[in-house]
Design a protein around this motif. Structure first.
Motif, PDB file in Angstrom:
ATOM      1  N   GLY A 106      46.461  72.749 -16.309  1.00  0.00           N
ATOM      2  CA  GLY A 106      45.446  71.680 -17.017  1.00  0.00           C
ATOM      3  C   GLY A 106      45.750  71.203 -18.404  1.00  0.00           C
ATOM      4  N   ARG A 107      45.537  72.059 -19.252  1.00  0.00           N
ATOM      5  CA  ARG A 107      46.033  71.660 -20.679  1.00  0.00           C
ATOM      6  C   ARG A 107      47.242  71.473 -20.818  1.00  0.00           C
ATOM      7  NH1 ARG A 107      45.195  75.426 -25.444  1.00  0.00           N
ATOM      8  NH2 ARG A 107      43.060  75.538 -24.525  1.00  0.00           N
ATOM      9  N   HIS A 108      48.188  71.851 -20.044  1.00  0.00           N
ATOM     10  CA  HIS A 108      49.732  71.567 -20.383  1.00  0.00           C
ATOM     11  C   HIS A 108      49.965  70.312 -19.698  1.00  0.00           C
ATOM     12  CE1 HIS A 108      49.555  75.906 -21.176  1.00  0.00           C
ATOM     13  NE2 HIS A 108      50.405  75.610 -22.170  1.00  0.00           N
ATOM     14  N   SER A 109      49.391  69.871 -18.601  1.00  0.00           N
ATOM     15  CA  SER A 109      49.612  68.618 -17.948  1.00  0.00           C
ATOM     16  C   SER A 109      49.313  67.390 -19.292  1.00  0.00           C
ATOM     17  CB  SER A 109      48.929  68.423 -16.697  1.00  0.00           C
ATOM     18  OG  SER A 109      49.429  69.243 -15.720  1.00  0.00           O
ATOM     19  N   MET A 110      47.866  67.672 -19.703  1.00  0.00           N
ATOM     20  CA  MET A 110      47.375  66.650 -20.817  1.00  0.00           C
ATOM     21  C   MET A 110      48.446  66.624 -21.885  1.00  0.00           C
ATOM     22  SD  MET A 110      43.352  67.603 -20.252  1.00  0.00           S
ATOM     23  CE  MET A 110      42.610  67.797 -18.561  1.00  0.00           C
ATOM     24  N   LEU A 111      48.979  67.822 -22.195  1.00  0.00           N
ATOM     25  CA  LEU A 111      49.711  67.690 -23.707  1.00  0.00           C
ATOM     26  C   LEU A 111      51.106  67.132 -23.288  1.00  0.00           C
ATOM     27  CD1 LEU A 111      48.894  71.316 -24.917  1.00  0.00           C
ATOM     28  CD2 LEU A 111      48.224  69.302 -25.754  1.00  0.00           C
ATOM     29  N   VAL A 112      51.723  67.610 -22.132  1.00  0.00           N
ATOM     30  CA  VAL A 112      52.879  66.722 -22.108  1.00  0.00           C
ATOM     31  C   VAL A 112      52.668  65.169 -21.509  1.00  0.00           C
ATOM     32  CG1 VAL A 112      54.533  66.476 -20.017  1.00  0.00           C
ATOM     33  CG2 VAL A 112      53.862  68.851 -20.989  1.00  0.00           C
ATOM     34  N   ALA A 113      51.465  64.893 -21.096  1.00  0.00           N
ATOM     35  CA  ALA A 113      51.368  63.532 -20.756  1.00  0.00           C
ATOM     36  C   ALA A 113      51.370  62.625 -22.018  1.00  0.00           C
ATOM     37  CB  ALA A 113      50.123  63.197 -20.337  1.00  0.00           C
ATOM     38  N   GLN A 114      50.840  63.358 -23.301  1.00  0.00           N
ATOM     39  CA  GLN A 114      50.983  62.764 -24.631  1.00  0.00           C
ATOM     40  C   GLN A 114      52.299  62.717 -25.196  1.00  0.00           C
ATOM     41  OE1 GLN A 114      48.138  61.819 -27.248  1.00  0.00           O
ATOM     42  NE2 GLN A 114      48.238  60.878 -25.186  1.00  0.00           N
ATOM     43  N   MET A 115      53.540  63.207 -24.459  1.00  0.00           N
ATOM     44  CA  MET A 115      54.908  63.179 -24.882  1.00  0.00           C
ATOM     45  C   MET A 115      55.497  61.873 -24.320  1.00  0.00           C
ATOM     46  SD  MET A 115      55.933  67.103 -24.242  1.00  0.00           S
ATOM     47  CE  MET A 115      57.734  66.731 -24.379  1.00  0.00           C
ATOM     48  N   LEU A 116      54.525  61.454 -23.054  1.00  0.00           N
ATOM     49  CA  LEU A 116      55.356  60.432 -22.197  1.00  0.00           C
ATOM     50  C   LEU A 116      54.636  59.277 -22.369  1.00  0.00           C
ATOM     51  CD1 LEU A 116      55.586  62.662 -18.866  1.00  0.00           C
ATOM     52  CD2 LEU A 116      57.455  62.338 -20.609  1.00  0.00           C
ATOM     53  N   GLY A 117      53.627  59.083 -22.971  1.00  0.00           N
ATOM     54  CA  GLY A 117      52.616  57.880 -23.332  1.00  0.00           C
ATOM     55  C   GLY A 117      51.332  57.955 -23.930  1.00  0.00           C
ATOM     56  N   ASP A 118      50.554  57.120 -24.225  1.00  0.00           N
ATOM     57  CA  ASP A 118      49.575  57.121 -25.048  1.00  0.00           C
ATOM     58  C   ASP A 118      48.265  57.668 -24.313  1.00  0.00           C
ATOM     59  OD1 ASP A 118      48.056  57.130 -27.498  1.00  0.00           O
ATOM     60  OD2 ASP A 118      47.374  55.028 -27.083  1.00  0.00           O
ATOM     61  N   LYS A 119      47.968  56.958 -23.324  1.00  0.00           N
ATOM     62  CA  LYS A 119      46.748  57.136 -22.521  1.00  0.00           C
ATOM     63  C   LYS A 119      47.249  57.597 -20.990  1.00  0.00           C
ATOM     64  CE  LYS A 119      43.331  55.305 -25.086  1.00  0.00           C
ATOM     65  NZ  LYS A 119      41.877  55.569 -25.207  1.00  0.00           N
ATOM     66  N   PHE A 120      46.408  58.332 -20.504  1.00  0.00           N
ATOM     67  CA  PHE A 120      46.598  58.826 -19.304  1.00  0.00           C
ATOM     68  C   PHE A 120      45.466  58.971 -18.589  1.00  0.00           C
ATOM     69  CE2 PHE A 120      45.574  62.719 -21.910  1.00  0.00           C
ATOM     70  CZ  PHE A 120      44.710  63.378 -21.214  1.00  0.00           C
ATOM     71  N   SER A 121      45.483  59.042 -16.982  1.00  0.00           N
ATOM     72  CA  SER A 121      44.673  59.039 -16.176  1.00  0.00           C
ATOM     73  C   SER A 121      44.553  60.181 -15.471  1.00  0.00           C
ATOM     74  CB  SER A 121      44.436  57.746 -15.419  1.00  0.00           C
ATOM     75  OG  SER A 121      43.837  56.801 -15.934  1.00  0.00           O
ATOM     76  N   ILE A 122      43.792  60.842 -14.689  1.00  0.00           N
ATOM     77  CA  ILE A 122      43.853  62.057 -13.892  1.00  0.00           C
ATOM     78  C   ILE A 122      43.192  61.442 -12.379  1.00  0.00           C
ATOM     79  CG2 ILE A 122      42.922  64.249 -13.368  1.00  0.00           C
ATOM     80  CD1 ILE A 122      42.208  64.572 -16.284  1.00  0.00           C
ATOM     81  N   LEU A 123      44.040  61.531 -11.221  1.00  0.00           N
ATOM     82  CA  LEU A 123      43.699  61.312  -9.932  1.00  0.00           C
ATOM     83  C   LEU A 123      43.214  62.630  -9.382  1.00  0.00           C
ATOM     84  CD1 LEU A 123      47.094  59.285  -8.887  1.00  0.00           C
ATOM     85  CD2 LEU A 123      44.782  58.507  -9.374  1.00  0.00           C
ATOM     86  N   MET A 124      41.985  62.517  -8.657  1.00  0.00           N
ATOM     87  CA  MET A 124      41.423  63.803  -8.165  1.00  0.00           C
ATOM     88  C   MET A 124      40.961  63.508  -6.760  1.00  0.00           C
ATOM     89  SD  MET A 124      38.127  63.689 -10.489  1.00  0.00           S
ATOM     90  CE  MET A 124      37.308  62.251 -11.130  1.00  0.00           C
ATOM     91  N   MET A 125      40.909  64.437  -5.887  1.00  0.00           N
ATOM     92  CA  MET A 125      40.458  64.181  -4.615  1.00  0.00           C
ATOM     93  C   MET A 125      38.889  63.854  -4.495  1.00  0.00           C
ATOM     94  SD  MET A 125      43.294  64.888  -2.737  1.00  0.00           S
ATOM     95  CE  MET A 125      42.484  65.441  -0.966  1.00  0.00           C
ATOM     96  N   TRP A 126      38.048  64.832  -5.136  1.00  0.00           N
ATOM     97  CA  TRP A 126      36.597  64.545  -5.072  1.00  0.00           C
ATOM     98  C   TRP A 126      35.951  64.581  -6.382  1.00  0.00           C
ATOM     99  CZ3 TRP A 126      33.745  69.012  -2.302  1.00  0.00           C
ATOM    100  CH2 TRP A 126      34.231  70.225  -2.930  1.00  0.00           C
ATOM    101  N   ASP A 127      34.690  63.852  -6.432  1.00  0.00           N
ATOM    102  CA  ASP A 127      34.204  63.906  -7.883  1.00  0.00           C
ATOM    103  C   ASP A 127      33.671  65.222  -8.482  1.00  0.00           C
ATOM    104  OD1 ASP A 127      34.246  61.178  -8.093  1.00  0.00           O
ATOM    105  OD2 ASP A 127      32.477  60.812  -6.903  1.00  0.00           O
ATOM    106  N   ARG A 128      33.635  66.295  -7.633  1.00  0.00           N
ATOM    107  CA  ARG A 128      33.174  67.555  -8.063  1.00  0.00           C
ATOM    108  C   ARG A 128      34.019  68.002  -9.027  1.00  0.00           C
ATOM    109  NH1 ARG A 128      29.108  70.741  -6.288  1.00  0.00           N
ATOM    110  NH2 ARG A 128      27.701  69.804  -4.592  1.00  0.00           N
ATOM    111  N   TRP A 129      35.585  67.695  -8.980  1.00  0.00           N
ATOM    112  CA  TRP A 129      36.481  68.173  -9.871  1.00  0.00           C
ATOM    113  C   TRP A 129      36.269  67.788 -11.401  1.00  0.00           C
ATOM    114  CZ3 TRP A 129      41.338  67.804  -6.406  1.00  0.00           C
ATOM    115  CH2 TRP A 129      41.417  69.144  -5.460  1.00  0.00           C
ATOM    116  N   LYS A 130      35.731  66.663 -11.640  1.00  0.00           N
ATOM    117  CA  LYS A 130      35.528  66.024 -12.752  1.00  0.00           C
ATOM    118  C   LYS A 130      34.929  66.997 -13.935  1.00  0.00           C
ATOM    119  CE  LYS A 130      33.768  61.850 -15.296  1.00  0.00           C
ATOM    120  NZ  LYS A 130      32.915  60.888 -15.072  1.00  0.00           N
ATOM    121  N   MET A 131      34.306  67.913 -13.782  1.00  0.00           N
ATOM    122  CA  MET A 131      33.933  68.981 -14.634  1.00  0.00           C
ATOM    123  C   MET A 131      35.055  69.681 -15.211  1.00  0.00           C
ATOM    124  SD  MET A 131      31.956  71.939 -12.634  1.00  0.00           S
ATOM    125  CE  MET A 131      32.742  72.806 -11.282  1.00  0.00           C
ATOM    126  N   LEU A 132      36.207  70.061 -14.418  1.00  0.00           N
ATOM    127  CA  LEU A 132      37.307  70.994 -14.844  1.00  0.00           C
ATOM    128  C   LEU A 132      38.005  70.178 -15.877  1.00  0.00           C
ATOM    129  CD1 LEU A 132      38.686  71.593 -11.258  1.00  0.00           C
ATOM    130  CD2 LEU A 132      36.822  72.706 -12.458  1.00  0.00           C
TER     131      LEU A 132
END
Length: 257
Positions: free
Chosen positions: A100-126
């Motif tokens: 989780g945290r490492h995907s977000m940190l690496v996303a910052q190496m590749l661009g400024d803003k990132f989005s997260i694709l999820m299967m269902w809304d219940r994962w949003k809290m994660l």
């Protein structure tokens, strides 16, 4: 030979485990390192509530508690919730990498803003929890769900024709409407869609499971691990109690199949 334990966050048999192991095909790690997948022996049915997250933390600590003693050189946690990461870092000195945290940190190496694709809304809290811990809420352009209940064992197998187009549609909205420059798959259970989606979307797509394998390999090559100033060793470890609860929980599940 370096050994890495990959903790799979649900109890499962060999056939279902093989779908998790298939993530290895997405990354070239070279010789000198091997990965061993270990499912937890207890845990929630899904990660859909705070109740589930408490069980998830315990189940992963129970699975990885003795990793260092068993001769493993690093641990990867196979869930974007990062469940059990902080606790394992407290009791282990070997690297513990969670996606989780490492995907977000690496996303910052590749661009400024990132989005997260999820299967269902219940994962949003994660993701909300991890973004808050990292202070990166302003870097997340959006979280978009495709409204499909996840299957933690069969993953996307047999549902490709339904799920892949929905992911592409959501991904396009993340980029065109929300301003995302990088996309993160919201679960390691979505890894089967990574290659297909990456070829069609035009921005980097982070595949969180394989990312952790590479980061574990890098940490070992550079002789780096987490700071004990951040994750201190417990003054009074309760390892035997954790093991006993794990044994009792596994016996309960076995008797209530």
């Amino acid at each position: 030979m370096k050994k890495v334990m990959v903790i799979v966050p649900f109890p499962m048999g060999k056939a279902d485990l093989s779908r998790r192991e298939a993530q290895m095909k997405a990354v070239d790690l070279g010789p000198g390192i091997e990965f061993h997948y270990r499912p937890v022996r207890v845990g929630p049915k899904n990660y859909s509530s705070q109740h589930d997250m408490v069980l998830a933390d315990f189940s992963i600590v129970d699975a990885g508690l003795d990793a260092e003693k068993e001769g493993f050189d690093a641990v990867c946690i196979d869930t974007m919730s990062d469940s059990g990461m902080a606790m394992l870092r407290s009791v282990l000195t070997i690297p513990v990498i969670a996606p989780g945290r490492h995907s977000m940190l690496v996303a910052q190496m590749l661009g400024d803003k990132f989005s997260i694709l999820m299967m269902w809304d219940r994962w949003k809290m994660l993701y909300t929890k991890t973004l808050g811990e990292l202070g990166m809420e302003h870097k997340c352009a959006s979280m978009r769900s495709i409204g499909v209940t996840p299957d933690n064992k069969s993953l996307l197998s047999g549902k490709e024709d339904q799920v892949f187009p929905l992911l592409l549609e959501a991904a396009q909205k993340c980029v065109k409407e929300d301003g995302a420059q990088v996309l993160i798959l919201g679960s390691t259970t979505m890894h089967e869609a990574h290659s297909w989606l990456s070829e069609r979307i035009g921005v980097p797509v982070i595949n969180p499971g394989p990312l952790t394998y590479k980061l574990a390999s890098i940490a070992l090559d550079l002789k780096l691990t987490h700071s004990k100033a951040t994750w201190p060793t417990p003054l009074v470890p309760k390892h035997d109690m954790i093991r006993a609860i794990g044994v009792a929980g596994a016996a309960y599940l076995e008797g209530n199949q």
